[in-house]
Design an enzyme around this catalytic site. Structure first.
Site, PDB file in Angstrom:
ATOM      1  N   SER A   7      27.350  34.557  57.116  1.00 51.83           N
ATOM      2  CA  SER A   7      28.467  35.196  56.424  1.00 51.83           C
ATOM      3  C   SER A   7      28.565  36.687  56.755  1.00 51.83           C
ATOM      4  O   SER A   7      28.760  37.043  57.900  1.00 51.83           O
ATOM      5  CB  SER A   7      28.342  34.951  54.919  1.00 51.83           C
ATOM      6  OG  SER A   7      29.612  34.962  54.310  1.00 51.83           O
ATOM      7  N   LYS A  16      46.686  42.364  33.954  1.00 52.29           N
ATOM      8  CA  LYS A  16      45.597  43.292  33.687  1.00 52.29           C
ATOM      9  C   LYS A  16      44.289  42.579  33.367  1.00 52.29           C
ATOM     10  O   LYS A  16      43.210  43.084  33.691  1.00 52.29           O
ATOM     11  CB  LYS A  16      45.982  44.224  32.523  1.00 52.29           C
ATOM     12  CG  LYS A  16      44.972  45.327  32.260  1.00 52.29           C
ATOM     13  CD  LYS A  16      44.789  46.213  33.470  1.00 52.29           C
ATOM     14  CE  LYS A  16      43.774  47.313  33.212  1.00 52.29           C
ATOM     15  NZ  LYS A  16      43.513  48.105  34.415  1.00 52.29           N
TER      16      LYS A  16
END
Length: 310
Positions: free
Chosen positions: A128, A180
């Site tokens: 990765s 939010k």
């Protein structure tokens, strides 16, 4: 009784003085560091830890801190600027890490590889974000049974609203802005919110794919076939183009020497390590305290979300 308190106080002060003195002895001087890095022509940097932008964790009172990405970048700068160093060998045993940390280190490896030969040697694990980091190397060697690849991006969003309901705990979030509290652990994620996060992940993933394709001289289609999150053995990674050769550390050193035209290779340890001792620990404590307080005042539920190359 007062005498006992006085004696205990004096003993405590003496103990602190001894600890500080030992800490000073354990911290290497800059002169020692310069003398240590004076004979080799191949700099060896071990990338052993998860890639993070900031790592202040200590393994104990006198333990070293694990290097973070800025430490690795500093080591690469040192090797790059030392005229005695003709090439750099990255010895990799790393699962990946934070997205930005991996990208910053990958860009630095690419920058250095244009000035001095950089060879990566995957000993056990180069997956990765760690693979992203070494993709720009001039040559990649992997042990036959090492783990390579796992090219992809992951985002973990933790939800515990079910447990809160069972415990009778309620949380009220007051917000301004539709998204939010995206990823809030207090409620299920809406399909629209999930689509928004998936878009971010897919964009990041395609940037990863393009980076590998560009630096490994592969087409996008070739890279996509190999970049499905799968892990490969070193030998299988060579078949799909993720590494250049299967071999040992000795093979990697010999290849590095050949690329850099070094007739008598001598390796020099350039792996970064943070100073040990009481002062390092105390400075980290002060930093973490300030960081924790600041984070507490500015905390949002987005701390529940993080993207990782691992």
């Amino acid at each position: 009784m007062k005498k006992i308190y006085l004696i205990v106080g004096i003993l405590f002060i003496l103990m602190i003085m001894v600890v500080i003195a030992i800490g000073l002895l354990l911290v290497p001087s800059s002169d020692n560091i310069l003398n240590f890095k004076s004979e080799g022509n191949i700099a060896v940097i071990n990338i052993d830890n998860e890639l993070v932008l900031k790592n202040s964790g200590s393994s104990g009172l006198f333990g070293n801190n694990n290097p973070d990405v800025n430490d690795y970048i500093g080591a690469l700068n040192d090797a790059e600027n030392n005229p005695n160093i003709k090439a750099i060998l990255l010895k990799v045993n790393c699962p990946g890490g934070e997205v930005i940390a991996s990208e910053k280190l990958a860009r630095k490896v690419k920058e250095v590889s244009k000035k001095k030969p950089v060879v990566a040697y995957i000993e056990t694990l180069g997956a990765s974000g760690a693979y992203m980091t070494i993709a720009p190397a001039n040559y990649i060697v992997a042990e036959k049974h090492s783990i390579v690849g796992s090219i992809g991006v992951r985002m973990d969003v933790i939800h515990y609203y079910g447990l809160m309901k069972k415990l009778g705990i309620n949380a009220t979030v007051i917000k301004a802005g539709k998204y939010k509290d995206i990823g809030s652990p207090y409620r299920p994620m809406t399909p629209e919110e999930k689509a928004c996060l998936e878009k971010m992940i897919n964009e990041t993933y395609m940037d990863f794919v393009k980076w590998v394709a560009e630096n490994r001289h592969m087409t996008i289609n070739e890279t996509l076939k190999a970049a499905n999150g799968r892990i490969y053995s070193g030998s299988d990674a060579k078949k799909v183009g993720l590494v250049d050769a299967v071999g040992t550390e000795e093979d990697a050193i010999n290849i590095t020497a050949k690329i850099a035209n070094i007739s008598n290779p001598k390796t020099e340890e350039y792996t970064p390590s943070k100073p040990a001792g009481i002062f390092s620990m105390m400075s980290n404590m002060v930093y973490d305290l300030g960081y924790g307080i600041g984070k507490g005042f500015g905390e949002t539920e987005k701390s529940n979300i993080g993207m990782y190359y691992e």
